[in-house]
Scaffold this motif. Structure first.
Motif, PDB file in Angstrom:
ATOM      1  N   GLN A  48      49.642 -56.444 111.979  1.00 54.26           N
ATOM      2  CA  GLN A  48      49.824 -56.191 110.393  1.00 54.26           C
ATOM      3  C   GLN A  48      49.675 -55.231 109.122  1.00 54.26           C
ATOM      4  N   SER A  49      48.556 -55.920 109.225  1.00 56.88           N
ATOM      5  CA  SER A  49      48.041 -56.264 107.618  1.00 56.88           C
ATOM      6  C   SER A  49      47.166 -56.706 107.874  1.00 56.88           C
ATOM      7  N   GLU A  69      48.645 -51.212 109.927  1.00 56.41           N
ATOM      8  CA  GLU A  69      49.602 -50.415 109.030  1.00 56.41           C
ATOM      9  C   GLU A  69      49.381 -50.700 107.389  1.00 56.41           C
ATOM     10  N   ASN A  94      45.884 -45.920 104.690  1.00 57.65           N
ATOM     11  CA  ASN A  94      46.982 -46.760 104.584  1.00 57.65           C
ATOM     12  C   ASN A  94      46.203 -47.841 103.812  1.00 57.65           C
TER      13      ASN A  94
END
Length: 94
Positions: A48-49, A69, A94
């Protein structure tokens, strides 16, 4: 030792750091080699990160940007400004 690190003024190292930064890309091949070995082990994962501490000119950030992401890259102002320019030129946002 931790107390010494806390009491050091980070700006006292800036002139020396900026001098070394001009040759960073030339001498960063070892960091890139280590990153490539790490990346080979996690390249099929998704996150996710990702927090990229000490991103230099953004080499690792550009590669791992495809795996998450959100990528947060932390670096000294000199390196960060160069990395941000390089990453914007490659359309990584991103």
């Amino acid at each position: 030792m931790i107390n010494n690190l806390k009491s050091k003024n980070k700006y006292s190292q800036t002139p020396r750091f900026n001098t070394a930064a001009s040759t960073y890309n030339h001498f960063s091949s070892m960091q890139q080699l280590v990153f490539n070995q790490l990346f080979n082990r996690i390249q099929h994962c998704s996150f996710q990160s990702i927090l990229d501490i000490g991103c230099g000119f953004g080499y690792s950030t550009a590669i791992i940007s495809k795996m998450a992401e959100l990528v947060i890259a932390l670096e000294d102002d000199f390196f960060f400004n160069r990395a941000q320019k390089i990453l914007s030129e490659t359309a990584i946002d991103n």
